[in-house]
Design a protein around this motif. Sequence first.
Motif, PDB file in Angstrom:
ATOM      1  N   SER A 143     -19.761 -14.954  11.565  1.00 56.64           N
ATOM      2  CA  SER A 143     -21.004 -14.214  11.470  1.00 56.64           C
ATOM      3  C   SER A 143     -21.248 -13.557  12.825  1.00 56.64           C
ATOM      4  O   SER A 143     -20.299 -13.172  13.508  1.00 56.64           O
ATOM      5  CB  SER A 143     -22.136 -15.163  11.067  1.00 56.64           C
ATOM      6  N   SER A 144     -22.496 -13.435  13.238  1.00 54.25           N
ATOM      7  CA  SER A 144     -22.823 -12.829  14.517  1.00 54.25           C
ATOM      8  C   SER A 144     -24.283 -13.097  14.843  1.00 54.25           C
ATOM      9  O   SER A 144     -25.121 -13.197  13.937  1.00 54.25           O
ATOM     10  CB  SER A 144     -22.588 -11.312  14.471  1.00 54.25           C
ATOM     11  N   VAL A 145     -24.601 -13.175  16.134  1.00 52.92           N
ATOM     12  CA  VAL A 145     -26.006 -13.289  16.516  1.00 52.92           C
ATOM     13  C   VAL A 145     -26.769 -12.029  16.131  1.00 52.92           C
ATOM     14  O   VAL A 145     -27.997 -12.050  16.018  1.00 52.92           O
ATOM     15  CB  VAL A 145     -26.172 -13.567  18.018  1.00 52.92           C
ATOM     16  N   ALA A 146     -26.037 -10.930  15.890  1.00 47.92           N
ATOM     17  CA  ALA A 146     -26.695  -9.684  15.478  1.00 47.92           C
ATOM     18  C   ALA A 146     -27.406  -9.847  14.146  1.00 47.92           C
ATOM     19  O   ALA A 146     -28.315  -9.075  13.822  1.00 47.92           O
ATOM     20  CB  ALA A 146     -25.671  -8.551  15.385  1.00 47.92           C
ATOM     21  N   GLY A 147     -27.017 -10.849  13.370  1.00 46.69           N
ATOM     22  CA  GLY A 147     -27.665 -11.088  12.093  1.00 46.69           C
ATOM     23  C   GLY A 147     -28.924 -11.916  12.190  1.00 46.69           C
ATOM     24  O   GLY A 147     -29.656 -12.063  11.211  1.00 46.69           O
ATOM     25  N   GLU A 148     -29.201 -12.459  13.376  1.00 47.86           N
ATOM     26  CA  GLU A 148     -30.360 -13.313  13.533  1.00 47.86           C
ATOM     27  C   GLU A 148     -31.675 -12.526  13.522  1.00 47.86           C
ATOM     28  O   GLU A 148     -32.683 -12.980  12.993  1.00 47.86           O
ATOM     29  CB  GLU A 148     -30.251 -14.105  14.838  1.00 47.86           C
ATOM     30  N   ARG A 149     -31.644 -11.338  14.140  1.00 43.70           N
ATOM     31  CA  ARG A 149     -32.816 -10.464  14.087  1.00 43.70           C
ATOM     32  C   ARG A 149     -32.342  -9.028  14.276  1.00 43.70           C
ATOM     33  O   ARG A 149     -31.661  -8.718  15.251  1.00 43.70           O
ATOM     34  CB  ARG A 149     -33.827 -10.830  15.165  1.00 43.70           C
ATOM     35  N   LYS A 161     -24.409  -8.567   8.695  1.00 39.16           N
ATOM     36  CA  LYS A 161     -24.093  -9.912   9.158  1.00 39.16           C
ATOM     37  C   LYS A 161     -25.186 -10.905   8.751  1.00 39.16           C
ATOM     38  O   LYS A 161     -24.902 -12.086   8.519  1.00 39.16           O
ATOM     39  CB  LYS A 161     -23.913  -9.913  10.669  1.00 39.16           C
ATOM     40  N   ALA A 162     -26.422 -10.440   8.667  1.00 42.23           N
ATOM     41  CA  ALA A 162     -27.501 -11.313   8.202  1.00 42.23           C
ATOM     42  C   ALA A 162     -27.241 -11.737   6.757  1.00 42.23           C
ATOM     43  O   ALA A 162     -27.420 -12.907   6.388  1.00 42.23           O
ATOM     44  CB  ALA A 162     -28.844 -10.598   8.318  1.00 42.23           C
ATOM     45  N   GLY A 163     -26.817 -10.787   5.943  1.00 46.30           N
ATOM     46  CA  GLY A 163     -26.491 -11.104   4.559  1.00 46.30           C
ATOM     47  C   GLY A 163     -25.322 -12.070   4.471  1.00 46.30           C
ATOM     48  O   GLY A 163     -25.333 -13.031   3.683  1.00 46.30           O
ATOM     49  N   LEU A 164     -24.282 -11.810   5.272  1.00 44.94           N
ATOM     50  CA  LEU A 164     -23.113 -12.684   5.271  1.00 44.94           C
ATOM     51  C   LEU A 164     -23.492 -14.095   5.702  1.00 44.94           C
ATOM     52  O   LEU A 164     -23.048 -15.076   5.109  1.00 44.94           O
ATOM     53  CB  LEU A 164     -22.048 -12.110   6.214  1.00 44.94           C
ATOM     54  N   ASP A 165     -24.311 -14.198   6.731  1.00 48.60           N
ATOM     55  CA  ASP A 165     -24.711 -15.503   7.249  1.00 48.60           C
ATOM     56  C   ASP A 165     -25.466 -16.299   6.189  1.00 48.60           C
ATOM     57  O   ASP A 165     -25.192 -17.490   5.962  1.00 48.60           O
ATOM     58  CB  ASP A 165     -25.579 -15.305   8.494  1.00 48.60           C
ATOM     59  N   VAL A 225     -21.966 -22.936  14.460  1.00 51.46           N
ATOM     60  CA  VAL A 225     -21.470 -22.920  15.831  1.00 51.46           C
ATOM     61  C   VAL A 225     -21.940 -21.638  16.510  1.00 51.46           C
ATOM     62  O   VAL A 225     -21.730 -20.535  15.983  1.00 51.46           O
ATOM     63  CB  VAL A 225     -19.924 -22.986  15.876  1.00 51.46           C
ATOM     64  N   TRP A 226     -22.578 -21.773  17.669  1.00 48.32           N
ATOM     65  CA  TRP A 226     -23.008 -20.632  18.464  1.00 48.32           C
ATOM     66  C   TRP A 226     -22.052 -20.476  19.643  1.00 48.32           C
ATOM     67  O   TRP A 226     -21.656 -21.466  20.258  1.00 48.32           O
ATOM     68  CB  TRP A 226     -24.418 -20.853  19.007  1.00 48.32           C
ATOM     69  N   VAL A 234     -31.704 -19.025  22.880  1.00 48.38           N
ATOM     70  CA  VAL A 234     -32.134 -17.641  23.095  1.00 48.38           C
ATOM     71  C   VAL A 234     -32.579 -17.005  21.785  1.00 48.38           C
ATOM     72  O   VAL A 234     -33.653 -16.390  21.693  1.00 48.38           O
ATOM     73  CB  VAL A 234     -30.998 -16.811  23.731  1.00 48.38           C
ATOM     74  N   MET A 235     -31.765 -17.141  20.749  1.00 53.21           N
ATOM     75  CA  MET A 235     -32.088 -16.514  19.474  1.00 53.21           C
ATOM     76  C   MET A 235     -33.256 -17.209  18.776  1.00 53.21           C
ATOM     77  O   MET A 235     -34.017 -16.570  18.054  1.00 53.21           O
ATOM     78  CB  MET A 235     -30.856 -16.487  18.569  1.00 53.21           C
ATOM     79  N   SER A 236     -33.399 -18.498  18.999  1.00 52.31           N
ATOM     80  CA  SER A 236     -34.555 -19.207  18.432  1.00 52.31           C
ATOM     81  C   SER A 236     -35.845 -18.621  18.989  1.00 52.31           C
ATOM     82  O   SER A 236     -36.831 -18.428  18.258  1.00 52.31           O
ATOM     83  CB  SER A 236     -34.459 -20.702  18.749  1.00 52.31           C
ATOM     84  N   ALA A 237     -35.826 -18.315  20.281  1.00 58.77           N
ATOM     85  CA  ALA A 237     -37.006 -17.718  20.909  1.00 58.77           C
ATOM     86  C   ALA A 237     -37.229 -16.292  20.408  1.00 58.77           C
ATOM     87  O   ALA A 237     -38.358 -15.894  20.070  1.00 58.77           O
ATOM     88  CB  ALA A 237     -36.860 -17.733  22.420  1.00 58.77           C
TER      89      ALA A 237
END
Length: 252
Positions: A143-149, A161-165, A225-226, A234-237
């Motif tokens: 996946s990617s952190v790009a899918g987080e927001r 990537k959000a959809g894939l995740d 896994v990050w 970072v992404m949680s914030a």
Amino acid sequence: MKDAFGTPQSLLLLGGTSEIGLATARRLIARRTRTVWLAGRPSPALTAAADSLRALGADVRTVPFDALDTESHEERLGKIFTEGDIDLVLLAFGILGDQARDEADPLAAVRVAQTNYTGAVSAGLVCARALQSQGHGSLVVLSSVAGERARRANFIYGSSKAGLDAFAQGLGDALHGTGVHVMVVRPGFVRSKMTAGLAEAPLATTPETVARAIELGLRRRSETVWVPGALRAVMSALRHVPRPVFRRLPVR
């Protein structure tokens, strides 16, 4: 089957020229993985990738695979499992696209979405069913952190990537208790051919670092896994930053 140390004996790499995928394959071959399937579009790059892994002592086979040709996935991927059990499937294909161009060309944007999401859903389900039938194995999804927001700078790629995740997490829940392990890997900016020429983001990493994290995650049977691990905090914030504030942040 995995050996006594938990190392996969066989690997199916979906995206046979992926730098992260090949870095992972090299690490696993060094740890006793002996059979590797490289699935990708026939090309000199795929041939070279296979030759490089054979030089490390693995039995490497290639199979034609196109993420966009979903009608062929059942036959081509299914055939691999008829030749023997697969301990690890690594879903590593995807394209970054060009945000400015893709916004102006909806068909180009659709290609990003179809490759990163639709193609992955199709291939993921085919492989998950085969792993479930054999009663064991791991499916690792890049996946990617790009899918987080979603960010203004790459929301087309990020949304795919959000959809894939979300798909991979749901698939992991569906397979819980079947003997099949699903692990979602969320790297940040990876220095690779795909990102060449782009401004490097903070906490940038390398394919080799992601590969190490994948190997460790497999040993621990992690579900997420990050890479690097600091991105979890970072992404949680960032997920909780109000949109008016988020729009003004330099992460855009």
